[in-house]
Design an enzyme around this catalytic site. Structure first.
Site, PDB file in Angstrom:
ATOM      1  CG  ASP A 135      67.530  57.177   2.821  1.00  0.00           C
ATOM      2  OD1 ASP A 135      67.119  57.263   3.996  1.00  0.00           O
ATOM      3  OD2 ASP A 135      67.269  56.220   2.085  1.00  0.00           O
ATOM      4  CG  HIS A 212      65.865  54.528   5.869  1.00  0.00           C
ATOM      5  ND1 HIS A 212      65.967  54.891   4.550  1.00  0.00           N
ATOM      6  CD2 HIS A 212      64.884  53.597   5.930  1.00  0.00           C
ATOM      7  CE1 HIS A 212      65.083  54.205   3.838  1.00  0.00           C
ATOM      8  NE2 HIS A 212      64.411  53.421   4.649  1.00  0.00           N
ATOM      9  CB  SER A 542      63.762  51.267   2.359  1.00  0.00           C
ATOM     10  OG  SER A 542      62.930  52.380   2.435  1.00  0.00           O
TER      11      SER A 542
END
Length: 762
Positions: A135, A212, A542
Site C-alpha cells: 500500500d 491509505h 480498499s
C-alpha cells in the site's frame, strides 16, 4: 462515478512512457525470461541485446515470483528483446490505483479468544501469522502497532525494517510492526512524465504520508485501542481483524499511484520475507492473466502457501467492472455496516430529509439558510457538479449549495462551495450512485443524500421561489437495518477474463470504516486540510479487502495446514446472503436485491468459516490445468505459471472445470454443461451430507450422487453436476439468473452460488 479519494480512483490499466536523463524516449519494461536462463544471466542478456544498457537502467531483478527484470529501454530495444526466443514476454510498466470501530462486533469477533474457544479448540497462536500489506506505507507511531505483551518475532521471518531519517527502524518497528520496506524505482522513472513530479530523495521513506496504507494495515491486524474516533464519530475501541497477527508494510503506492514493476518487486520480497497473507487494496482493471502483474505474482504466492486477498475495485455499479479476477486470488467486494452517521436537512416546506455526514466543525445554527442549485439545464455548465471554478460567487455566497455527485471527489465539492462563498452543502446522489451514502469528513457543514431524496430536493427547488434549509448532524447510530447492503461503488461481474469463474468471491465491510490514519494527512486527503487525527473513516473495496486478509490470518492460525484455497473455500461456502431483517441482501445501487455478480458467495461469516465442514481444495497442478484451458500460447502459460518444467499434457475441457467453491455456467453452442467437483472433509469422521439445489426457471440442475458419506477426516469425494438450459433460453435476453448448490447436515451448510448466462451476453 467520482473518485473516492485515493481508495476509489477509477480503475485503468494505463501504460506510461518513462523518461530518462539520457533518452527521453525510454520507457520502463518488465522482461520475462525462460527459466533456461539463470538469474545471473539477466543483466548480461540485456546488455548483449541492447548495447546501450547501463547498470542504472536495471530497476529490479526478479527470481521468486517472476524470472526476469524491469529495465528502462528504448522501444526499439524492447522489440529486439521480444524477438529473442529466450524471452517469454516484454510488457510496458502498468499504473495501478488504490481502491479506496464497528466491524469486529459486526462480524462477531470482538473477542478473539472467545472466537476460537467457542469452537472448543485450543487457542491458536495468532502471533505466528504475518500479514504483508502492499500500500502507501505505514505510520508506525500509532497505538495500533503497540507490541506490549507480544512474544518474540517468529524465527522464520527474514524481513527488514528499513531505516530513514524520518523512520528510525530501531524505534518504530517492533514485535507487532515487524517490517517496513519501500519500492519506488518504477514510480521514480514515471513520475516526471506523468505530472512533473520527482522523488527527489535517493532513499525515500517507508512512512505513509497519504493515510491509505495505515488504514488498511490497522484494519487487517491493528491492536486494540480504546476511545478511538474521528472527531467523536464512530467512538469506541478500534482493533483489526487479527489483533495478535504481525504486520509487514511494503510501500508500493505513491501520490500518483502504484507501478507494476514496484508491486512485483514487493510481492517477491514479501514472499521471501515469510509473510502468510498478502493484502493488496489496489488494481489495474482486467486483462489476460499473463499481462496482469498482480495475477502472475499471486500465482507464485499461492504455490508457496501465501493467501492473497485483493480488492474488487470501485467501478460499480457498472457491469463487468471487476479487477483482480484470477481464481487463485480472493476478490473482495464491499458492503455496509449496521452503523450510520445520520445528518438532516429541514427544507422550507417543512419536510425533513435524512442523509449522512461525519462533519465535526461548527454548525449553521437553527435559522433557515437559502438553498441554491446551479442546474446544468438552466446554466448550461458543470456547476451542478460543483467542479473547481464552476460556481458563481454571486449565487453561492452565504448560502447552502446543492451539488450533484460525480466526476470530482465529494469532499472537494465542499471546498469549491466554500471558495465561492457558500456556507454549507447538500451532496445529492444521481442514479449512478443510487442510495449509497458515504460519511465524509467535510471541511464545511455538509450532508450527503441518496438519489431519491436528491430528486425530492431538486423538485422543491423548482417549486419554491426562495428555498431554504437547516442542516443538522446526528452523531453515530448503531443497529441500522437493513444491513449489510452491497455498496453501489463495489465492482460487479460477470468476469470478462474467464466468465466460467464467478467473481467477486465475497463481500466484507467496506463503507464508513474507522481505522488508523497518517499524521501527515488530513482526514479528507486534500492538501488544504490541516486537521490531524489518528483515526479516519474511509470507504471503498480498499477497506473490505483487509477485513478478509485479517480473517484469513485467523483461519491460518486455527488451521496451519490448510492451503490458501481451503481458507478461501471456508470463507466463501459459509458466507451469508440474508441481512439483519432476514431478507435477501440488498444493493445500494437503485435499492433492488443484490445478485452473486455483486456479492459473490455472500457476506463473510468468520464464526462459521472456522468450521466449514467441507472445503473445495485446489492444488497448484489444478491451477496449471486451468491456465492450460484458456487457449493461451505455451509462452503465455509459462509467463503465468513461472515454472521451467510446465506443460499442458493435462488441461480442463473448459475453465469452469476448476474445483472452485462457486459456479458460473455459460451456455454456448450446447445447452448442457457438466462439471465435477471434489469436496474435502475437514469436519468429523463419519459426516454425511445431502445436497439441496436451487435452480431458476428455464434451467434444470441434476447432482449425482445426492449424498456424500465421509468415513474419515481428510477424505475427498466427488460429485457431478449437469446443468441443462431449456430450449429457447439462448434466444432470450438475460442479464444472468442465479441458483445454488448446498451440501447440508445438522452441523454445516456448504453453499455454492451458481450464476447462469448465455453466450451472447458474455
Amino acid at each position: 462515478m467520482e473518485q473516492l479519494w485515493l481508495c476509489c480512483l477509477v480503475l485503468a490499466a494505463t501504460a506510461i512512457l518513462h523518461p530518462c536523463s539520457t533518452a527521453a524516449t525510454k520507457q520502463t519494461y518488465i522482461v520475462q525470461i525462460n527459466h533456461e536462463h539463470k538469474q545471473q544471466q539477466h543483466l548480461s542478456h540485456l546488455q548483449s541485446l541492447v548495447s546501450s544498457a547501463t547498470h542504472e537502467d536495471l530497476l529490479y531483478s526478479y527470481s521468486t515470483v517472476y524470472n526476469g527484470y524491469a529495465a528502462s529501454l528504448d522501444p526499439q530495444h524492447a522489440q529486439s528483446l521480444r524477438d529473442s526466443p529466450s524471452v517469454l514476454g516484454v510488457y510496458e510498466d502498468t499504473l495501478y490505483h488504490l481502491h479506496t470501530t464497528r466491524t469486529p462486533q459486526f462480524l462477531g469477533i470482538n473477542d478473539e479468544t472467545r472466537f476460537f474457544d467457542s469452537k472448543g479448540d485450543q487457542q491458536p497462536i495468532c502471533s505466528d501469522v504475518i500479514i504483508g500489506v502492499l500500500d502507501t506505507g505505514v505510520w508506525p507511531e500509532l497505538k495500533s502497532f503497540d507490541d506490549s505483551g507480544m512474544p518474540p518475532v517468529p524465527a522464520r521471518w527474514h524481513g527488514e525494517c528499513e531505516h530513514h531519517k524520518d523512520f528510525d527502524a530501531k524505534k518504530v518497528c517492533n514485535k507487532k510492526l515487524i517490517g517496513a520496506r519501500k519500492f519506488y524505482n518504477g514510480y521514480r522513472m514515471a513520475a516526471s512524465k506523468i505530472a512533473g513530479e520527482f522523488i527527489n530523495e535517493k532513499d525515500p521513506s517507508p512512512r505513509d504520508t497519504e493515510g491509505h496504507g495505515t488504514h488498511t494495515s490497522t484494519t487487517a491486524a491493528g491492536g486494540q485501542v480504546a476511545n478511538a474516533s474521528l472527531f467523536g464519530y464512530a467512538s469506541g475501541t478500534a482493533r483489526g481483524m487479527a489483533v495478535h497477527a504481525r504486520v509487514a508494510s511494503y510501500k508500493v503506492c505513491w501520490k500518483l499511484g502504484c507501478f507494476g514493476s514496484d508491486i512485483l518487486a514487493a510481492m517477491e520480497k514479501a514472499i521471501q520475507d515469510g509473510v502468510d497473507v498478502l493484502s493488496m487494496s489496489l488494481g489495474g482493471g482486467s486483462g489476460p492473466y499473463h499481462h496482469d502483474i498482480v495475477a502472475v505474482g499471486a500465482f507464485k504466492a499461492i504455490e508457496k502457501g501465501v493467501f492473497v486477498s485483493c480488492s474488487a475495485g470501485n467501478a460499480g455499479p457498472v457491469k463487468s467492472s471487476l479487477a483482480n479476477v484470477a481464481p487463485w486470488i480472493m476478490t473482495v467486494g464491499a458492503g455496509t455496516l449496521d452503523r450510520d452517521f445520520p445528518a438532516y436537512a429541514l427544507l422550507g416546506n417543512g419536510k425533513k430529509v435524512t442523509g449522512e455526514s461525519s462533519y465535526s466543525g461548527k454548525g449553521l445554527g437553527d435559522r433557515p439558510v437559502e438553498l441554491v442549485y446551479h442546474s446544468a439545464k438552466r446554466y448550461n455548465t458543470s456547476a451542478n457538479l460543483c467542479l473547481p471554478g464552476s460556481l458563481d460567487p454571486e449565487l453561492a455566497r452565504g448560502k447552502v449549495v446543492l451539488c450533484d455527485r460525480g466526476i470530482n471527489p465529494r469532499v472537494e465539492k465542499g471546498v469549491v462551495v466554500k471558495e465561492a462563498g457558500g456556507i454549507g452543502m447538500i451532496l445529492a446522489n444521481t442514479a449512478a450512485s443510487g442510495e449509497e451514502l458515504v460519511a465524509d469528513s467535510h471541511l464545511l457543514p455538509a450532508i450527503a443524500v441518496g438519489s431519491k431524496v436528491g430528486d425530492e430536493i431538486r423538485e422543491y427547488l423548482k417549486a419554491e421561489a426562495k428555498p431554504t434549509t437547516i442542516l443538522s448532524f446526528g452523531g453515530t447510530v448503531l443497529g441500522v437495518k437493513p444491513s449489510p447492503v452491497v455498496a453501489a461503488f463495489s465492482s460487479r461481474g460477470p468476469n470478462t477474463v474467464t466468465p466460467e469463474i464467478l467473481k467477486p468471491d465475497v463481500i466484507g465491510p467496506g463503507v464508513n470504516i474507522l481505522a488508523g490514519w497518517s499524521g501527515a494527512s488530513g482526514p479528507s486527503g486534500l492538501k488544504l486540510d490541516t486537521r490531524k487525527t489518528q483515526y479516519n473513516i474511509m470507504s471503498g473495496t480498499s477497506m473490505s479487502c483487509p477485513h478478509i486478509s485479517g480473517l484469513a490470518a485467523l483461519l491460518k492460525a486455527a488451521h496451519p495446514k490448510w492451503s490458501p484455497s481451503a481458507i478461501k473455500s471456508a470463507l466463501m461456502t459459509t458466507a451469508y446472503i440474508m441481512d439483519n431483517t432476514n431478507s435477501s441482501l440488498g444493493d445500494a445501487a437503485g435499492g433492488q436485491l443484490s445478485t452473486p455478480f455483486a456479492h459473490g458467495a455472500g457476506h463473510v461469516d468468520p464464526h462459521k468459516a472456522i468450521s466449514p465442514g467441507l472445503v473445495y481444495d485446489i492444488s497448484t497442478s489444478e491451477y496449471i490445468a486451468f491456465v492450460c484451458s484458456l487457449n493461451y500460447t505455451m509462452k503465455q502459460v509459462k509467463a503465468i505459471v513461472n515454472r521451467p518444467d510446465v506443460n499442458c499434457t493435462r488441461k480442463f475441457r473448459d475453465p469452469g472445470q476448476l474445483n472452485y467453491p462457486s459456479f458460473s455456467i455459460v451456455f454456448g453452442k450446447s445447452r448442457v454443461v457438466r462439471y465435477t467437483r471434489k469436496l474435502t472433509n475437514v469436519g468429523s469422521a463419519g459426516d454425511v451430507y445431502d445436497v439441496a439445489v436451487e435452480a431458476p426457471e428455464g434451467v434444470v440442475v441434476d447432482v449425482k450422487p445426492k449424498r456424500l458419506v465421509f468415513k474419515n477426516v481428510g477424505d475427498r469425494l466427488r460429485y457431478t453436476v449437469t446443468f441443462v438450459s431449456k430450449k429457447g433460453m439462448n434466444r432470450m435476453r438475460h442479464d444472468g439468473v442465479f441458483g445454488s448448490i448446498t451440501w447440508k447436515n445438522v452441523k454445516n451448510q456448504v453453499r455454492s452460488p451458481v450464476a447462469f448466462s448465455w453466450e451472447q451476453n458474455v
